[in-house]
Write a protein that holds these residues in place. Structure first.
Motif, mmCIF file in Angstrom:
data_model
loop_
_atom_site.group_PDB
_atom_site.id
_atom_site.type_symbol
_atom_site.label_atom_id
_atom_site.label_comp_id
_atom_site.label_asym_id
_atom_site.label_seq_id
_atom_site.Cartn_x
_atom_site.Cartn_y
_atom_site.Cartn_z
ATOM 1 N N GLU A 1 0.823 -1.208 0.000
ATOM 2 C CA GLU A 1 0.000 0.000 0.000
ATOM 3 C C GLU A 1 0.858 1.259 0.000
ATOM 4 O O GLU A 1 0.424 2.309 -0.481
ATOM 5 N N VAL A 2 2.064 1.175 0.546
ATOM 6 C CA VAL A 2 2.969 2.331 0.514
ATOM 7 C C VAL A 2 3.363 2.643 -0.921
ATOM 8 O O VAL A 2 3.388 3.803 -1.347
ATOM 9 N N GLU A 3 3.642 1.606 -1.709
ATOM 10 C CA GLU A 3 3.954 1.812 -3.125
ATOM 11 C C GLU A 3 2.763 2.409 -3.863
ATOM 12 O O GLU A 3 2.917 3.259 -4.740
ATOM 13 N N ALA A 4 1.566 1.965 -3.513
ATOM 14 C CA ALA A 4 0.359 2.520 -4.140
ATOM 15 C C ALA A 4 0.222 4.002 -3.825
ATOM 16 O O ALA A 4 -0.140 4.811 -4.692
ATOM 17 N N LEU A 5 0.514 4.377 -2.582
ATOM 18 C CA LEU A 5 0.440 5.780 -2.181
ATOM 19 C C LEU A 5 1.434 6.617 -2.969
ATOM 20 O O LEU A 5 1.108 7.705 -3.460
ATOM 21 N N GLN A 6 2.652 6.111 -3.126
ATOM 22 C CA GLN A 6 3.682 6.849 -3.856
ATOM 23 C C GLN A 6 3.338 6.964 -5.334
ATOM 24 O O GLN A 6 3.503 8.025 -5.952
ATOM 25 N N LEU A 7 2.837 5.870 -5.939
ATOM 26 C CA LEU A 7 2.503 5.891 -7.355
ATOM 27 C C LEU A 7 1.298 6.803 -7.622
ATOM 28 O O LEU A 7 1.271 7.533 -8.624
ATOM 29 N N PRO B 1 -6.195 2.611 5.754
ATOM 30 C CA PRO B 1 -5.429 2.349 6.975
ATOM 31 C C PRO B 1 -4.366 3.427 7.199
ATOM 32 O O PRO B 1 -3.913 4.068 6.253
ATOM 33 N N VAL B 2 -3.941 3.597 8.429
ATOM 34 C CA VAL B 2 -3.004 4.653 8.771
ATOM 35 C C VAL B 2 -1.554 4.215 8.624
ATOM 36 O O VAL B 2 -0.658 5.047 8.417
ATOM 37 N N GLU B 3 -1.293 2.917 8.716
ATOM 38 C CA GLU B 3 0.104 2.441 8.717
ATOM 39 C C GLU B 3 0.864 2.814 7.441
ATOM 40 O O GLU B 3 2.013 3.288 7.523
ATOM 41 N N PRO B 4 0.308 2.613 6.218
ATOM 42 C CA PRO B 4 1.076 2.985 5.014
ATOM 43 C C PRO B 4 1.409 4.472 4.962
ATOM 44 O O PRO B 4 2.510 4.850 4.546
ATOM 45 N N VAL B 5 0.461 5.307 5.387
ATOM 46 C CA VAL B 5 0.703 6.748 5.358
ATOM 47 C C VAL B 5 1.811 7.117 6.338
ATOM 48 O O VAL B 5 2.706 7.917 6.032
ATOM 49 N N GLN B 6 1.752 6.534 7.534
ATOM 50 C CA GLN B 6 2.771 6.828 8.534
ATOM 51 C C GLN B 6 4.147 6.320 8.076
ATOM 52 O O GLN B 6 5.165 6.992 8.282
ATOM 53 N N GLU B 7 4.162 5.181 7.439
ATOM 54 C CA GLU B 7 5.428 4.657 6.919
ATOM 55 C C GLU B 7 5.965 5.547 5.806
ATOM 56 O O GLU B 7 7.178 5.788 5.703
ATOM 57 N N TRP B 8 5.081 6.070 4.970
ATOM 58 C CA TRP B 8 5.487 6.978 3.897
ATOM 59 C C TRP B 8 6.073 8.266 4.462
ATOM 60 O O TRP B 8 7.109 8.754 3.996
ATOM 61 N N LEU B 9 5.427 8.844 5.490
ATOM 62 C CA LEU B 9 5.941 10.057 6.123
ATOM 63 C C LEU B 9 7.305 9.807 6.763
ATOM 64 O O LEU B 9 8.204 10.649 6.680
ATOM 65 N N THR B 10 7.451 8.659 7.402
ATOM 66 C CA THR B 10 8.738 8.314 8.012
ATOM 67 C C THR B 10 9.832 8.232 6.957
ATOM 68 O O THR B 10 10.961 8.677 7.176
ATOM 69 N N GLY B 11 9.495 7.686 5.803
ATOM 70 C CA GLY B 11 10.471 7.622 4.726
ATOM 71 C C GLY B 11 10.842 8.997 4.203
ATOM 72 O O GLY B 11 12.002 9.245 3.853
#
Length: 703
Positions: free
Chosen positions: A75-81, A329-339
């Motif tokens: 889902e993190v890749e989906a957010l970035q794409l 979900p909140v986890e992918p967004v939080q992981e993206w911000l951390t990156g």
């Protein structure tokens, strides 16, 4: 209007995995981008009964003609794409936070030898430290004016700095003690950089430590009976405290956080952001967006986070982000911000205490922004809609012309013939899609033939691309990344093929050229019946019969239609006439600006061109050595011989050529050594050059 069932994927085609999907219209233009944890479940929601869809979702699926998707692993890749595609395609149905301001930042150019404090807008540059954003530039200048007393950092431009260094005299700020004057070596580069570092430390919130240090120095100066120095330190402390009063402490000292609040109704949403650094509110900004579909507050927050941090890295992403609702979900967004930050980021909803109280303040600001926006937007939308409806009724169109293209011809007594094309969508100028044309050869003899050529070239490219590919490719998206003022399209008068001729032609980030691939509903030409007939004839020759054509003549503001003996006269108070006038005037402005640019670039050849055997390399060497043609003309033969590659015989020939041209005393471009051309009969009574446009433009319409 398309039927969604006509392009609905077959059962089992859509994978049950994370991914990003794109809806395209009949011209293959991307109109919506979305992401999903499960593509199958998400896309199924779009192909249900139209009556059960949100009104704007229904409009989107009926505008679309196809849907495609890309599968990703997480889902993190989906957010970035999703973020990358939204930035690339600028889909019209996606959530867009429209900000009518370019927020200013306080910037310290630490990437320079002598750092400079200044107000900056736009894209951030590497090596520059930014503070803000601020709501107003004057707020930055007030703060800087107070701090310069304590931190006398350079604020002047590069030109002023070099001039002061050349003359040995500092500017006014150097004399009154608000600049340490590194330009005249009052301080070294290292000492000036230390001042800039202290300035940045103070702006990041390390205020109490610095004030305590100044208070200690003031006490020591008083004990040693250095009362003038103690008084100076006292005034410095007062200035710092006054600057601090402009930003009251709202959270605990050293707290870095961004607070995001959302106010929404069924159709629109307003977002407000407070930037807290060092416990103080350092900046504020806000956006407004249309809600394209039934979207939750958490989803709006997710889009706001993408908009806010999509291009930020490092400390620009704070340790803590407070929001009214969490994305799901909140986890992918939080992981993206951390990156993006490079370390942990806390994304949460405040529940109690000072942070909850401040969030309520941000929420009130968001609510106020939404109310204010709706008050302004109501009349604006109503007026534009009425104007488009009036144009459709007057021209007997099947529907309102949501996309209008207007063309104008400009020249100077038959020379430097150019044309412009401007685009209005939904009644608003879309400057990223403006285009300019060079007209060469026979077409410049009259405006009618020039108009025929321009219309032919524009739509021949459209048809050629369509025939070549059978569909529009991603590289043909006409959305430009910046101003189209630097784009021009030329045509060879011999081959009849269009070529991009400007070295500044805008391209995609990956280097692909921008092309204009989307047809308008209405073509407007600047002129009367002859220009309209020429434009219609060009479309007929290309076999295009689904684009309306009209012309707007300046003399009586009459609207001319192809084949009609009499014009259509719209009332002077008509919103439709006002919109056509704005479109026409914008095309005229764009054309005349380009024509003036081309005219200003025309120079007479340099006297050095008459020297046999003197090539470009040695010409440049001469001008570089002497600095200007004037100094070269004053040089002796011996001095000319000092230039590498110049012998005595060549130097004598150069001297003779320059002496022969000296009697004319023309205006010289000292940067290049070229002589500026003065065209007879092109100067007005005020001394300003007069541009001649189309025949109906020659009545003082150049302003």
């Amino acid at each position: 209007m398309a039927d969604p069932s006509s392009y609905r994927p077959k059962p089992g085609e859509i994978p049950d995995s994370p991914g990003v999907y794109r809806f395209r219209d009949e011209h293959r233009r991307v109109i919506y981008v979305g992401k999903a944890k499960s593509l199958r479940q998400r896309l199924a929601n779009y192909f249900q009964d139209l009556a059960g869809l949100h009104p704007r979702t229904r409009s989107m699926v009926t505008t679309a003609a196809s849907v495609e998707w890309t599968v990703v692993s997480t889902e993190v890749e989906a957010l970035q794409l999703e973020y990358s595609w939204i930035k690339e395609y600028d889909p019209r149905f996606n959530v867009k936070y429209r900000d009518d301001k370019s927020y200013p930042y306080l910037a310290v150019t630490m990437n320079e030898e002598y750092p400079r404090v200044q107000v900056m807008r736009g894209h951030k540059k590497k090596g520059v430290r930014y503070f803000g954003p601020y709501a107003h530039a004057w707020a930055i200048r007030d703060t800087v004016d107070l701090l310069l007393r304590v931190f006398p950092v350079r604020t002047c431009s590069a030109g002023v700095f070099k001039n002061a260094a050349r003359t040995g005299r500092p500017c006014l700020l150097g004399y009154i003690g608000k600049c340490s004057a590194p330009c005249v070596d009052r301080v070294s580069a290292e000492e000036h950089r230390e001042l800039a570092d202290e300035f940045c430390d103070f702006m990041t919130g390390r205020t109490n430590t610095y004030i305590r240090r100044l208070e200690k120095q003031m006490a020591e100066a008083a004990d040693e009976m250095e009362y003038e120095r103690a008084a100076r330190l006292r005034d410095d402390i007062g200035a710092l405290k006054k600057a601090m009063e402009k930003n009251a402490v709202v959270l605990a000292d050293a707290t870095d956080a961004d607070l995001i609040a959302v106010a929404e109704d069924e159709l629109e949403a307003a977002v407000q952001i407070f930037h807290v650094r060092g416990g103080r509110v350092r900046g504020q900004r806000g956006w407004v967006t249309d809600k394209v579909e039934e979207i939750t507050t958490g989803a709006l927050v997710e889009h706001a986070l993408q908009q806010l941090y999509g291009e930020e890295t490092g400390d620009a992403v704070p340790k803590e982000v407070l929001v009214p609702a969490l994305p799901d979900p909140v986890e992918p967004v939080q992981e993206w911000l951390t990156g993006r930050r490079g370390s942990g980021v806390s994304l949460r909803v405040p529940q109690r205490g000072d942070k909850k109280a401040l969030m309520e303040t941000v929420q009130r600001n968001a609510q106020q922004a939404l109310v204010l926006h709706k008050t302004k937007r109501a009349s604006d939308l109503t007026t534009r809609s009425r104007a488009l409806e009036e144009i459709a009724d007057a021209l007997d169109l099947d529907s309102a012309p949501l996309r209008i293209e207007c063309y104008d011809i400009s020249h100077l007594q038959g020379d430097d013939v150019v044309a412009s094309m401007v685009v209005f969508e939904d009644g608003l100028a879309r400057k990223s899609e403006y285009r300019r044309f060079q007209i060469k050869g026979f077409a410049g003899q009259d405006d009618v033939r020039s108009m025929h050529e321009v219309i032919t070239r524009r739509f021949r490219r459209y048809l050629a691309e369509k025939e070549k590919t059978g569909e529009w490719t991603d590289g043909e998206d006409a959305e430009s990344a910046g101003s189209a003022e630097n784009t021009e399209i030329g045509e060879s008068p011999f081959t009849g093929t269009d070529t991009l001729t400007s070295a500044d032609t805008l391209t995609e980030d990956d280097g692909r050229p921008k092309k204009f691939a989307y047809p308008p509903q209405l073509v407007v030409v600047d002129g009367g019946a002859p220009q309209v007939a020429a434009a219609q004839r060009a479309l007929d020759e290309l076999g295009i019969d689904d684009i309306a054509v009209c012309g707007l003549a300046k003399r009586l503001e009459e609207v001319w239609l192809p084949g009609d003996d009499d014009p259509v006269v719209l009332p002077r108070t008509s919103e439709g006439l006002y919109l056509l006038q704005r479109v026409r005037d914008e095309a005229h402005r764009f054309a005349i600006t380009y024509q003036r640019t081309k005219r200003s670039k025309r120079f007479r050849s340099s006297p050095l061109d008459d020297v046999p055997g003197l090539g470009d390399t040695r010409k440049q060497a001469l001008l570089k050595h002497f600095g200007s043609l004037k100094k070269l003309r004053a040089a002796t033969i011996e001095q000319i011989c000092e230039v590498p590659g110049i012998g005595r015989k060549t130097a004598e020939t150069i001297a003779v050529a320059l002496a022969r041209s000296a009697s004319a005393a023309p205006a010289v471009n000292t940067a290049t050594g070229e002589i500026m051309e003065e065209e007879p009969g092109t100067m007005g009574s005020s001394g300003e050059p007069v541009t001649m446009g189309a025949p109906d433009e020659r009545r003082g319409q150049e302003t």
